[in-house]
Design a protein around this motif. Structure first.
Motif, PDB file in Angstrom:
ATOM      1  N   GLY A  65       0.449  10.017  16.945  1.00  0.00           N
ATOM      2  CA  GLY A  65       0.016   8.715  17.409  1.00  0.00           C
ATOM      3  C   GLY A  65       0.270   7.639  16.369  1.00  0.00           C
ATOM      4  N   VAL A  66       0.759   6.483  16.819  1.00  0.00           N
ATOM      5  CA  VAL A  66       0.914   5.302  15.962  1.00  0.00           C
ATOM      6  C   VAL A  66       0.425   4.094  16.759  1.00  0.00           C
ATOM      7  CG1 VAL A  66       2.813   6.140  14.527  1.00  0.00           C
ATOM      8  CG2 VAL A  66       3.334   5.046  16.691  1.00  0.00           C
ATOM      9  N   PRO A  67      -0.306   3.169  16.138  1.00  0.00           N
ATOM     10  CA  PRO A  67      -0.765   1.997  16.899  1.00  0.00           C
ATOM     11  C   PRO A  67       0.385   1.252  17.577  1.00  0.00           C
ATOM     12  CG  PRO A  67      -1.935   2.141  14.822  1.00  0.00           C
ATOM     13  CD  PRO A  67      -0.849   3.180  14.771  1.00  0.00           C
ATOM     14  N   GLU A  68       1.458   1.023  16.833  1.00  0.00           N
ATOM     15  CA  GLU A  68       2.723   0.525  17.377  1.00  0.00           C
ATOM     16  C   GLU A  68       3.834   1.234  16.608  1.00  0.00           C
ATOM     17  OE1 GLU A  68       3.120  -3.811  17.701  1.00  0.00           O
ATOM     18  OE2 GLU A  68       0.961  -3.944  17.320  1.00  0.00           O
ATOM     19  N   TYR A  69       4.921   1.561  17.298  1.00  0.00           N
ATOM     20  CA  TYR A  69       6.022   2.257  16.623  1.00  0.00           C
ATOM     21  C   TYR A  69       6.598   1.407  15.506  1.00  0.00           C
ATOM     22  CZ  TYR A  69      10.347   4.890  15.948  1.00  0.00           C
ATOM     23  OH  TYR A  69      11.375   5.611  15.397  1.00  0.00           O
ATOM     24  N   GLN A  70       6.623   0.066  15.697  1.00  0.00           N
ATOM     25  CA  GLN A  70       7.337  -0.785  14.757  1.00  0.00           C
ATOM     26  C   GLN A  70       6.503  -1.258  13.580  1.00  0.00           C
ATOM     27  OE1 GLN A  70       7.039  -4.390  14.199  1.00  0.00           O
ATOM     28  NE2 GLN A  70       5.158  -4.535  15.382  1.00  0.00           N
ATOM     29  N   ILE A  71       5.210  -0.963  13.504  1.00  0.00           N
ATOM     30  CA  ILE A  71       4.419  -1.519  12.414  1.00  0.00           C
ATOM     31  C   ILE A  71       4.930  -1.018  11.070  1.00  0.00           C
ATOM     32  CG2 ILE A  71       2.364  -1.947  13.801  1.00  0.00           C
ATOM     33  CD1 ILE A  71       1.138   0.574  12.568  1.00  0.00           C
ATOM     34  N   THR A  72       4.779  -1.845  10.056  1.00  0.00           N
ATOM     35  CA  THR A  72       5.359  -1.556   8.748  1.00  0.00           C
ATOM     36  C   THR A  72       4.869  -0.236   8.184  1.00  0.00           C
ATOM     37  OG1 THR A  72       5.432  -3.953   8.378  1.00  0.00           O
ATOM     38  CG2 THR A  72       5.785  -2.524   6.465  1.00  0.00           C
ATOM     39  N   ILE A  88      -1.987  11.414  13.337  1.00  0.00           N
ATOM     40  CA  ILE A  88      -1.934   9.957  13.487  1.00  0.00           C
ATOM     41  C   ILE A  88      -1.364   9.382  12.202  1.00  0.00           C
ATOM     42  CG2 ILE A  88      -3.313   7.840  13.564  1.00  0.00           C
ATOM     43  CD1 ILE A  88      -5.272   9.207  15.406  1.00  0.00           C
ATOM     44  N   TYR A  89      -0.449   8.408  12.351  1.00  0.00           N
ATOM     45  CA  TYR A  89      -0.020   7.591  11.223  1.00  0.00           C
ATOM     46  C   TYR A  89      -0.707   6.241  11.385  1.00  0.00           C
ATOM     47  CZ  TYR A  89       4.078  10.806  11.196  1.00  0.00           C
ATOM     48  OH  TYR A  89       4.918  11.893  11.187  1.00  0.00           O
ATOM     49  N   SER A  90      -1.591   5.881  10.479  1.00  0.00           N
ATOM     50  CA  SER A  90      -2.356   4.645  10.656  1.00  0.00           C
ATOM     51  C   SER A  90      -2.660   3.991   9.324  1.00  0.00           C
ATOM     52  CB  SER A  90      -3.673   4.939  11.380  1.00  0.00           C
ATOM     53  OG  SER A  90      -4.497   3.787  11.420  1.00  0.00           O
ATOM     54  N   ALA A  91      -2.458   2.663   9.258  1.00  0.00           N
ATOM     55  CA  ALA A  91      -2.812   1.912   8.059  1.00  0.00           C
ATOM     56  C   ALA A  91      -4.323   1.888   7.858  1.00  0.00           C
ATOM     57  CB  ALA A  91      -2.277   0.483   8.162  1.00  0.00           C
ATOM     58  N   ARG A  92      -5.070   1.882   8.946  1.00  0.00           N
ATOM     59  CA  ARG A  92      -6.533   1.908   8.884  1.00  0.00           C
ATOM     60  C   ARG A  92      -7.033   3.327   9.105  1.00  0.00           C
ATOM     61  NH1 ARG A  92      -8.851  -3.100   9.166  1.00  0.00           N
ATOM     62  NH2 ARG A  92      -7.564  -4.826   9.955  1.00  0.00           N
ATOM     63  N   ALA A 105       3.910   2.440   9.657  1.00  0.00           N
ATOM     64  CA  ALA A 105       4.526   3.578  10.346  1.00  0.00           C
ATOM     65  C   ALA A 105       5.989   3.736   9.942  1.00  0.00           C
ATOM     66  CB  ALA A 105       4.407   3.414  11.856  1.00  0.00           C
ATOM     67  N   VAL A 106       6.695   2.625   9.727  1.00  0.00           N
ATOM     68  CA  VAL A 106       8.081   2.720   9.268  1.00  0.00           C
ATOM     69  C   VAL A 106       8.134   3.413   7.910  1.00  0.00           C
ATOM     70  CG1 VAL A 106      10.141   1.415   8.615  1.00  0.00           C
ATOM     71  CG2 VAL A 106       8.776   0.676  10.579  1.00  0.00           C
ATOM     72  N   TRP A 107       7.242   3.013   7.005  1.00  0.00           N
ATOM     73  CA  TRP A 107       7.211   3.648   5.692  1.00  0.00           C
ATOM     74  C   TRP A 107       6.854   5.126   5.791  1.00  0.00           C
ATOM     75  CZ3 TRP A 107       9.371   2.216   1.399  1.00  0.00           C
ATOM     76  CH2 TRP A 107       9.521   0.865   1.069  1.00  0.00           C
ATOM     77  N   VAL A 108       5.832   5.462   6.575  1.00  0.00           N
ATOM     78  CA  VAL A 108       5.428   6.869   6.687  1.00  0.00           C
ATOM     79  C   VAL A 108       6.582   7.705   7.223  1.00  0.00           C
ATOM     80  CG1 VAL A 108       3.918   8.507   7.860  1.00  0.00           C
ATOM     81  CG2 VAL A 108       2.959   6.402   6.928  1.00  0.00           C
ATOM     82  N   ALA A 120       0.849  -1.199   0.000  1.00  0.00           N
ATOM     83  CA  ALA A 120       0.000   0.000   0.000  1.00  0.00           C
ATOM     84  C   ALA A 120       0.874   1.235   0.000  1.00  0.00           C
ATOM     85  CB  ALA A 120      -0.919   0.024   1.223  1.00  0.00           C
ATOM     86  N   PHE A 121       0.464   2.229  -0.776  1.00  0.00           N
ATOM     87  CA  PHE A 121       1.077   3.543  -0.652  1.00  0.00           C
ATOM     88  C   PHE A 121       0.612   4.151   0.667  1.00  0.00           C
ATOM     89  CE2 PHE A 121       1.077   2.892  -5.279  1.00  0.00           C
ATOM     90  CZ  PHE A 121       2.413   3.138  -5.536  1.00  0.00           C
ATOM     91  N   ARG A 122       1.475   4.967   1.310  1.00  0.00           N
ATOM     92  CA  ARG A 122       1.164   5.391   2.674  1.00  0.00           C
ATOM     93  C   ARG A 122       1.129   6.895   2.901  1.00  0.00           C
ATOM     94  NH1 ARG A 122      -1.988   1.628   4.337  1.00  0.00           N
ATOM     95  NH2 ARG A 122      -1.004  -0.351   4.942  1.00  0.00           N
ATOM     96  N   HIS A 123       1.229   7.704   1.844  1.00  0.00           N
ATOM     97  CA  HIS A 123       0.999   9.134   2.054  1.00  0.00           C
ATOM     98  C   HIS A 123      -0.426   9.371   2.555  1.00  0.00           C
ATOM     99  CE1 HIS A 123       4.416   9.025  -0.722  1.00  0.00           C
ATOM    100  NE2 HIS A 123       4.717  10.262  -0.335  1.00  0.00           N
ATOM    101  N   SER A 124      -1.333   8.477   2.182  1.00  0.00           N
ATOM    102  CA  SER A 124      -2.739   8.597   2.590  1.00  0.00           C
ATOM    103  C   SER A 124      -2.978   8.141   4.021  1.00  0.00           C
ATOM    104  CB  SER A 124      -3.620   7.784   1.639  1.00  0.00           C
ATOM    105  OG  SER A 124      -3.123   6.461   1.495  1.00  0.00           O
ATOM    106  N   ALA A 125      -1.935   7.716   4.735  1.00  0.00           N
ATOM    107  CA  ALA A 125      -2.081   7.173   6.088  1.00  0.00           C
ATOM    108  C   ALA A 125      -1.799   8.200   7.175  1.00  0.00           C
ATOM    109  CB  ALA A 125      -1.150   5.975   6.271  1.00  0.00           C
TER     110      ALA A 125
END
Length: 329
Positions: free
Chosen positions: A106-113, A180-184, A115-118, A80-85
């Motif tokens: 805010g990030v759900p977890e610091y290490q989630i993929t 917030i940086y979030s995949a969802r 968030a790393v990309w963002v 997934a592209f993550r500028h939209s996150a």
């Protein structure tokens, strides 16, 4: 009798032929469990319940430092592209990522993929250094989420958990967070009018298309892993799994641009398929190592720069060696 393996993975269109059995794994029987990704990750990481599983790329990389109980193959069920996150309040004065410097994210977890990309993209391409904001971790809309793995972060990276009753969505709305940086999507964003939130980039698709045109990267989120004890007993499984997943992807995406009788319930999906081919090429979701080398090397660099990976791994180190070798006939 063929050995039976249990595989936990969301039944994406590119994985559905494995779930249905229309595409088999050579020499094996498959028990496919269609599970939400968070459940799969938790159960595989904590208990090793499955023979094969979808796994967060970031989480897998972090297991390498202690001798991972998993072996990955170069199959990538989720990208997934993550500028939209990146989300902010509707009334936020922030219009450029660099303006978040000094704020709290805010990030759900610091290490989630995701968030790393963002963080990596915003640091490399938008002038927002990883250590220039503070991070709060926790559940997006349900309190209590914690990091799945213990982190040893460098000085200058401030990460603290939210309170036991707090959610990131509510903290953003009440002003405790600046973004917030979030995949969802945060829950309120799904409400009419987006619940007082907006994406930071007003036209994230345009930014993401430009990013791909410039870098060639369609970010990898998840890979497939085999539990190491299973892999060591059945070394042949790694390559056969890659071959089967490639066939399943081809079968699952066949007809995505069909116009005679729409296979999917989206009236202009054919037009989007044509736009995607024009922008990303015929194989816009590549499996295998070499087509994804730049993608993987960029992620590994980000993971190390952000204090997550113990060292800067070579991309080849991630995967079963037999899946990297060329078969010459």
């Amino acid at each position: 009798m063929k050995p039976l393996f249990t595989m936990a993975c969301q039944a994406y269109d590119r994985m559905e032929p494995l779930r249905s059995g229309s595409v088999p794994i050579g020499g094996a029987e498959l028990n496919f469990l269609d599970l939400p990704v968070e459940e799969t990750f938790f159960r595989m990481l904590k208990f090793g319940e499955f023979d094969i599983a979808e796994m967060s790329l970031s989480t897998y990389v972090l297991t390498l430092a202690e001798g991972s109980p998993f072996v990955a193959v170069p199959v990538f069920p989720s990208r997934a592209f993550r500028h939209s996150a990146v989300y902010v309040r509707e009334d936020s004065p922030v219009t450029d990522p660099a303006e978040l410097a000094g704020g709290t994210v805010g990030v759900p977890e610091y290490q989630i993929t995701a968030a790393v990309w963002v963080r990596g993209i915003l640091a490399e391409h938008h002038g927002l250094g990883v250590g220039s904001v503070r991070y709060r971790t926790g559940g997006l809309d349900t309190p209590g989420r914690v990091e799945k793995l213990a982190l040893r972060l460098p000085a200058g990276v401030e990460v603290t958990p939210a309170g036991p009753e707090q959610t990131l969505s509510r903290m953003l709305l009440d002003g405790s967070l600046d973004a917030i940086y979030s995949a969802r999507n945060p829950g309120p964003f799904n409400e009419p009018g987006h619940g007082g939130l907006r994406r930071l980039f007003p036209d994230p698709e345009a930014v993401e298309r430009e990013y791909h045109e410039r870098t060639g990267i369609f970010p990898i989120m998840h890979t497939l892993v085999i539990r190491r004890d299973v892999y060591e007993r059945h070394r042949w499984l790694a390559r056969e799994l890659v071959k089967a997943c490639a066939r399943a992807k081809d079968a699952g995406l066949a007809g995505i641009g069909e116009t005679a009788a729409l296979r999917f319930a989206l009236p202009w999906l054919w037009a989007e398929a044509e736009r995607t081919r024009a922008a990303l090429g015929e194989d816009w979701w590549p499996y295998g190592f070499e087509p994804n080398r730049t993608n993987l090397e960029t992620f590994l660099r980000y993971s190390h720069e952000q204090g997550l990976a113990a060292r800067r791994y070579e991309a080849e180190e991630l995967f079963a060696p037999e899946t990297l070798a060329e078969v010459v006939v």
